[in-house]
Design a protein around this motif. Structure first.
Motif, PDB file in Angstrom:
ATOM      1  N   ALA A   1     -19.306  82.141  43.505  1.00 56.03           N
ATOM      2  CA  ALA A   1     -19.307  82.384  44.884  1.00 56.03           C
ATOM      3  C   ALA A   1     -19.059  81.199  45.596  1.00 56.03           C
ATOM      4  O   ALA A   1     -19.902  80.269  45.380  1.00 56.03           O
ATOM      5  CB  ALA A   1     -20.086  83.275  45.491  1.00 56.03           C
TER       6      ALA A   1
ATOM      7  N   CYS B   1     -18.839  79.505  49.576  1.00 58.88           N
ATOM      8  CA  CYS B   1     -18.877  80.077  51.080  1.00 58.88           C
ATOM      9  C   CYS B   1     -17.466  79.377  51.632  1.00 58.88           C
ATOM     10  O   CYS B   1     -17.229  78.146  51.426  1.00 58.88           O
ATOM     11  CB  CYS B   1     -19.781  79.590  51.820  1.00 58.88           C
ATOM     12  SG  CYS B   1     -19.769  80.089  53.493  1.00 58.88           S
TER      13      CYS B   1
ATOM     14  N   THR C   1     -22.527  77.394  47.293  1.00 55.38           N
ATOM     15  CA  THR C   1     -22.381  78.591  46.204  1.00 55.38           C
ATOM     16  C   THR C   1     -23.665  79.585  46.317  1.00 55.38           C
ATOM     17  O   THR C   1     -24.611  79.358  47.180  1.00 55.38           O
ATOM     18  CB  THR C   1     -22.453  77.828  44.871  1.00 55.38           C
ATOM     19  OG1 THR C   1     -23.744  76.944  44.918  1.00 55.38           O
ATOM     20  CG2 THR C   1     -21.255  76.812  44.846  1.00 55.38           C
ATOM     21  N   GLY C   2     -23.490  80.500  45.489  1.00 53.40           N
ATOM     22  CA  GLY C   2     -24.457  81.625  45.656  1.00 53.40           C
ATOM     23  C   GLY C   2     -25.728  81.308  44.722  1.00 53.40           C
ATOM     24  O   GLY C   2     -25.914  81.815  43.675  1.00 53.40           O
ATOM     25  N   ASP C   3     -26.402  80.336  45.280  1.00 49.95           N
ATOM     26  CA  ASP C   3     -27.633  80.104  44.527  1.00 49.95           C
ATOM     27  C   ASP C   3     -28.778  80.832  44.737  1.00 49.95           C
ATOM     28  O   ASP C   3     -29.392  81.279  45.818  1.00 49.95           O
ATOM     29  CB  ASP C   3     -28.224  78.491  44.981  1.00 49.95           C
ATOM     30  CG  ASP C   3     -29.394  77.994  44.230  1.00 49.95           C
ATOM     31  OD1 ASP C   3     -30.128  79.001  43.932  1.00 49.95           O
ATOM     32  OD2 ASP C   3     -29.650  76.744  44.283  1.00 49.95           O
TER      33      ASP C   3
ATOM     34  N   LEU D   1     -22.335  90.007  45.426  1.00 48.42           N
ATOM     35  CA  LEU D   1     -22.865  89.311  46.488  1.00 48.42           C
ATOM     36  C   LEU D   1     -22.727  89.989  47.919  1.00 48.42           C
ATOM     37  O   LEU D   1     -23.608  89.721  48.871  1.00 48.42           O
ATOM     38  CB  LEU D   1     -22.532  87.940  46.396  1.00 48.42           C
ATOM     39  CG  LEU D   1     -22.794  87.014  45.411  1.00 48.42           C
ATOM     40  CD1 LEU D   1     -22.276  85.658  45.576  1.00 48.42           C
ATOM     41  CD2 LEU D   1     -24.363  87.179  45.205  1.00 48.42           C
ATOM     42  N   THR D   2     -22.080  91.016  48.164  1.00 51.47           N
ATOM     43  CA  THR D   2     -21.790  91.961  49.422  1.00 51.47           C
ATOM     44  C   THR D   2     -22.189  93.360  48.944  1.00 51.47           C
ATOM     45  O   THR D   2     -21.612  93.996  49.812  1.00 51.47           O
ATOM     46  CB  THR D   2     -20.175  91.582  49.886  1.00 51.47           C
ATOM     47  OG1 THR D   2     -19.451  92.059  48.860  1.00 51.47           O
ATOM     48  CG2 THR D   2     -20.126  90.186  50.127  1.00 51.47           C
TER      49      THR D   2
ATOM     50  N   TRP E   1     -24.664  87.626  51.360  1.00 52.33           N
ATOM     51  CA  TRP E   1     -23.330  87.024  51.636  1.00 52.33           C
ATOM     52  C   TRP E   1     -22.413  88.257  52.392  1.00 52.33           C
ATOM     53  O   TRP E   1     -22.619  89.597  52.370  1.00 52.33           O
ATOM     54  CB  TRP E   1     -22.390  86.987  50.489  1.00 52.33           C
ATOM     55  CG  TRP E   1     -23.117  85.705  49.702  1.00 52.33           C
ATOM     56  CD1 TRP E   1     -24.382  85.555  49.293  1.00 52.33           C
ATOM     57  CD2 TRP E   1     -22.338  84.444  49.426  1.00 52.33           C
ATOM     58  NE1 TRP E   1     -24.398  84.136  48.742  1.00 52.33           N
ATOM     59  CE2 TRP E   1     -23.323  83.615  48.874  1.00 52.33           C
ATOM     60  CE3 TRP E   1     -20.986  84.095  49.733  1.00 52.33           C
ATOM     61  CZ2 TRP E   1     -22.819  82.370  48.347  1.00 52.33           C
ATOM     62  CZ3 TRP E   1     -20.665  82.866  49.380  1.00 52.33           C
ATOM     63  CH2 TRP E   1     -21.624  82.010  48.568  1.00 52.33           C
TER      64      TRP E   1
ATOM     65  N   CYS F   1     -21.510  82.728  53.239  1.00 52.30           N
ATOM     66  CA  CYS F   1     -23.037  82.877  52.664  1.00 52.30           C
ATOM     67  C   CYS F   1     -23.763  82.880  53.539  1.00 52.30           C
ATOM     68  O   CYS F   1     -23.826  82.940  54.870  1.00 52.30           O
ATOM     69  CB  CYS F   1     -23.292  81.400  51.772  1.00 52.30           C
ATOM     70  SG  CYS F   1     -23.504  79.903  52.835  1.00 52.30           S
ATOM     71  N   ASP F   2     -25.299  83.068  53.154  1.00 54.51           N
ATOM     72  CA  ASP F   2     -26.542  83.184  53.915  1.00 54.51           C
ATOM     73  C   ASP F   2     -27.346  82.139  53.979  1.00 54.51           C
ATOM     74  O   ASP F   2     -28.271  82.064  54.507  1.00 54.51           O
ATOM     75  CB  ASP F   2     -27.264  84.562  53.597  1.00 54.51           C
ATOM     76  CG  ASP F   2     -27.641  84.368  52.248  1.00 54.51           C
ATOM     77  OD1 ASP F   2     -27.430  83.435  51.480  1.00 54.51           O
ATOM     78  OD2 ASP F   2     -28.727  85.267  51.976  1.00 54.51           O
ATOM     79  N   GLY F   3     -27.037  80.928  53.505  1.00 52.51           N
ATOM     80  CA  GLY F   3     -27.610  79.704  53.452  1.00 52.51           C
ATOM     81  C   GLY F   3     -27.744  78.972  54.694  1.00 52.51           C
ATOM     82  O   GLY F   3     -28.388  77.799  54.730  1.00 52.51           O
TER      83      GLY F   3
ATOM     84  N   HIS G   1     -21.467  80.669  60.684  1.00 55.07           N
ATOM     85  CA  HIS G   1     -21.944  81.564  59.761  1.00 55.07           C
ATOM     86  C   HIS G   1     -22.488  82.989  60.457  1.00 55.07           C
ATOM     87  O   HIS G   1     -22.159  84.152  60.189  1.00 55.07           O
ATOM     88  CB  HIS G   1     -23.044  81.049  59.126  1.00 55.07           C
ATOM     89  CG  HIS G   1     -22.723  80.192  57.830  1.00 55.07           C
ATOM     90  ND1 HIS G   1     -22.285  78.881  58.311  1.00 55.07           N
ATOM     91  CD2 HIS G   1     -22.596  80.360  56.621  1.00 55.07           C
ATOM     92  CE1 HIS G   1     -21.895  78.266  57.310  1.00 55.07           C
ATOM     93  NE2 HIS G   1     -22.269  78.939  56.155  1.00 55.07           N
TER      94      HIS G   1
END
Length: 88
Positions: A11, A13, A19-21, A39-40, A47, A57-59, A65
């Protein structure tokens, strides 16, 4: 030494390029659809895939965001549910 080329998907964003860390590991999948589905998966997943197809992403907690998550129906911010994972 044996090696093999493996193609996978991660993934990224659409807003920030993150990325999906997850706990220092970036999840890899066989198809783009598997990335998005994982991720969703539910309303509590970090995400978001917005109605217009933007993967977020949620970062980050910036306005872009937060607005994208809100547009998809997720509550972000201090009044949202917080989940904390601990290692045994």
């Amino acid at each position: 030494m044996a090696t093999r080329l493996v193609t996978c998907y991660v993934a990224v964003c659409d807003l920030c390029g993150g990325t999906g860390d997850i706990d220092g590991v970036i999840p890899h999948f066989d198809t783009p659809e598997e990335v998005v589905d994982c991720l969703t998966a539910d309303d509590y997943a970090g995400w978001t895939l917005t109605p217009d197809g933007v993967l977020v992403c949620d970062g980050r907690t910036d306005a872009a965001h937060e607005d994208a998550h809100a547009a998809a129906g997720k509550r972000m911010g201090p009044d949202a549910m917080t989940i904390t994972f601990t290692h045994a």
